[in-house]
Design a protein around this motif. Structure first.
Motif, PDB file in Angstrom:
ATOM      1  N   HIS A   1       6.807  17.116   5.501  1.00  0.00           N
ATOM      2  CA  HIS A   1       8.148  17.034   6.096  1.00  0.00           C
ATOM      3  C   HIS A   1       8.571  15.586   6.362  1.00  0.00           C
ATOM      4  CE1 HIS A   1       5.716  17.013   9.796  1.00  0.00           C
ATOM      5  NE2 HIS A   1       6.750  16.436  10.384  1.00  0.00           N
ATOM      6  N   VAL A   2       7.601  14.708   6.623  1.00  0.00           N
ATOM      7  CA  VAL A   2       7.931  13.296   6.823  1.00  0.00           C
ATOM      8  C   VAL A   2       8.261  12.655   5.477  1.00  0.00           C
ATOM      9  CG1 VAL A   2       7.087  11.060   7.656  1.00  0.00           C
ATOM     10  CG2 VAL A   2       6.519  13.158   8.902  1.00  0.00           C
ATOM     11  N   ARG A   3       7.478  12.982   4.440  1.00  0.00           N
ATOM     12  CA  ARG A   3       7.780  12.463   3.096  1.00  0.00           C
ATOM     13  C   ARG A   3       9.163  12.898   2.663  1.00  0.00           C
ATOM     14  NH1 ARG A   3       2.964  14.359  -0.461  1.00  0.00           N
ATOM     15  NH2 ARG A   3       2.249  15.329   1.426  1.00  0.00           N
ATOM     16  N   ASN A   4       9.499  14.142   2.935  1.00  0.00           N
ATOM     17  CA  ASN A   4      10.832  14.641   2.565  1.00  0.00           C
ATOM     18  C   ASN A   4      11.915  13.841   3.283  1.00  0.00           C
ATOM     19  OD1 ASN A   4       9.610  16.580   1.004  1.00  0.00           O
ATOM     20  ND2 ASN A   4       9.896  18.220   2.484  1.00  0.00           N
ATOM     21  N   ARG A   5      11.703  13.604   4.566  1.00  0.00           N
ATOM     22  CA  ARG A   5      12.693  12.846   5.347  1.00  0.00           C
ATOM     23  C   ARG A   5      12.861  11.431   4.812  1.00  0.00           C
ATOM     24  NH1 ARG A   5      10.469  11.926  10.637  1.00  0.00           N
ATOM     25  NH2 ARG A   5      10.117   9.811   9.986  1.00  0.00           N
ATOM     26  N   LEU A   6      11.757  10.785   4.476  1.00  0.00           N
ATOM     27  CA  LEU A   6      11.812   9.400   3.991  1.00  0.00           C
ATOM     28  C   LEU A   6      12.448   9.303   2.608  1.00  0.00           C
ATOM     29  CD1 LEU A   6       8.353   8.032   5.132  1.00  0.00           C
ATOM     30  CD2 LEU A   6      10.591   7.567   6.133  1.00  0.00           C
ATOM     31  N   THR A   7      12.190  10.259   1.759  1.00  0.00           N
ATOM     32  CA  THR A   7      12.757  10.196   0.411  1.00  0.00           C
ATOM     33  C   THR A   7      14.236  10.546   0.411  1.00  0.00           C
ATOM     34  OG1 THR A   7      11.998  12.450  -0.063  1.00  0.00           O
ATOM     35  CG2 THR A   7      10.580  10.624  -0.789  1.00  0.00           C
ATOM     36  N   GLN A   8      14.739  11.158   1.484  1.00  0.00           N
ATOM     37  CA  GLN A   8      16.166  11.481   1.586  1.00  0.00           C
ATOM     38  C   GLN A   8      16.964  10.296   2.098  1.00  0.00           C
ATOM     39  OE1 GLN A   8      16.386  14.968   4.008  1.00  0.00           O
ATOM     40  NE2 GLN A   8      15.569  16.297   2.416  1.00  0.00           N
TER      41      GLN A   8
ATOM     42  N   TYR B   1       0.848  -1.193   0.000  1.00  0.00           N
ATOM     43  CA  TYR B   1       0.000   0.000   0.000  1.00  0.00           C
ATOM     44  C   TYR B   1       0.886   1.247   0.000  1.00  0.00           C
ATOM     45  CZ  TYR B   1      -3.547   3.355   1.412  1.00  0.00           C
ATOM     46  OH  TYR B   1      -4.393   4.430   1.467  1.00  0.00           O
ATOM     47  N   ASP B   2       0.599   2.165  -0.893  1.00  0.00           N
ATOM     48  CA  ASP B   2       1.367   3.406  -0.999  1.00  0.00           C
ATOM     49  C   ASP B   2       0.806   4.433  -0.017  1.00  0.00           C
ATOM     50  OD1 ASP B   2       2.959   5.515  -1.738  1.00  0.00           O
ATOM     51  OD2 ASP B   2       1.943   5.876  -3.641  1.00  0.00           O
ATOM     52  N   TYR B   3       1.418   4.507   1.148  1.00  0.00           N
ATOM     53  CA  TYR B   3       0.947   5.413   2.195  1.00  0.00           C
ATOM     54  C   TYR B   3       1.655   6.763   2.159  1.00  0.00           C
ATOM     55  CZ  TYR B   3       5.117   3.333   4.158  1.00  0.00           C
ATOM     56  OH  TYR B   3       6.399   2.879   4.336  1.00  0.00           O
ATOM     57  N   LEU B   4       2.649   6.941   1.314  1.00  0.00           N
ATOM     58  CA  LEU B   4       3.401   8.203   1.279  1.00  0.00           C
ATOM     59  C   LEU B   4       2.495   9.428   1.113  1.00  0.00           C
ATOM     60  CD1 LEU B   4       6.701   7.393  -0.645  1.00  0.00           C
ATOM     61  CD2 LEU B   4       6.395   7.836   1.789  1.00  0.00           C
ATOM     62  N   PRO B   5       1.471   9.375   0.246  1.00  0.00           N
ATOM     63  CA  PRO B   5       0.607  10.561   0.125  1.00  0.00           C
ATOM     64  C   PRO B   5      -0.139  10.920   1.410  1.00  0.00           C
ATOM     65  CG  PRO B   5       0.293   9.096  -1.748  1.00  0.00           C
ATOM     66  CD  PRO B   5       1.136   8.359  -0.746  1.00  0.00           C
ATOM     67  N   LEU B   6      -0.231   9.990   2.346  1.00  0.00           N
ATOM     68  CA  LEU B   6      -0.940  10.251   3.600  1.00  0.00           C
ATOM     69  C   LEU B   6      -0.070  10.954   4.634  1.00  0.00           C
ATOM     70  CD1 LEU B   6      -2.729   6.815   4.067  1.00  0.00           C
ATOM     71  CD2 LEU B   6      -3.563   8.852   2.867  1.00  0.00           C
ATOM     72  N   LEU B   7       1.228  10.957   4.403  1.00  0.00           N
ATOM     73  CA  LEU B   7       2.164  11.515   5.376  1.00  0.00           C
ATOM     74  C   LEU B   7       2.302  13.024   5.213  1.00  0.00           C
ATOM     75  CD1 LEU B   7       4.986   8.853   5.011  1.00  0.00           C
ATOM     76  CD2 LEU B   7       3.249   8.980   6.803  1.00  0.00           C
TER      77      LEU B   7
END
Length: 127
Positions: free
Chosen positions: A119-126, A110-116
């Protein structure tokens, strides 16, 4: 990768919540058998650890069934989205409940990234 992300988005939040609940029920049931076995052998430390795990799972999932209370499919989907947002919150590595939900959703695909939050998405993609 783009194709994979499109595939993952097809899974509804309701499906993700059902998956979390079903996995929780199975894990709690299996863990209670291990607790019983450890209590019989007087391995109290392990039994306590497993009871804490059960508590974490139950705390994580106790509100999820309410996402399916009467209403339109759209309303139930929105409630499921809000539940997932709440559970994932900041995805702090010390938040065991959020980490459990993340692991389960990863297993589901499940793609939950859009729910975050952004700033959390930025942290995870880094990472």
């Amino acid at each position: 990768m783009q194709w994979l992300r499109r595939q993952e988005r097809k899974t509804s939040a309701q499906t993700a919540v059902r998956y979390l609940m079903s996995r929780a029920f199975i894990e709690i049931r299996a863990t209670t058998h291990m607790v019983n076995r450890e209590l019989q052998t007087e391995d109290l430390a392990s039994a306590r650890d497993r009871v804490e795990r059960i508590r974490l799972i139950a705390d994580t999932c106790h509100n999820l069934p309410a996402d399916f209370r009467p209403g339109s499919d759209r309303e139930r989907e929105q409630r499921a989205v809000e539940s997932l947002k709440f559970h994932l919150r900041e995805l702090d590595p010390d938040d065991h409940a959020a980490q459990r939900v993340q692991t389960e959703l990863d297993d589901l695909g499940y793609d939950y990234l859009p729910l975050l939050p952004q700033h959390v998405r930025n942290r995870l993609t880094q990472l």
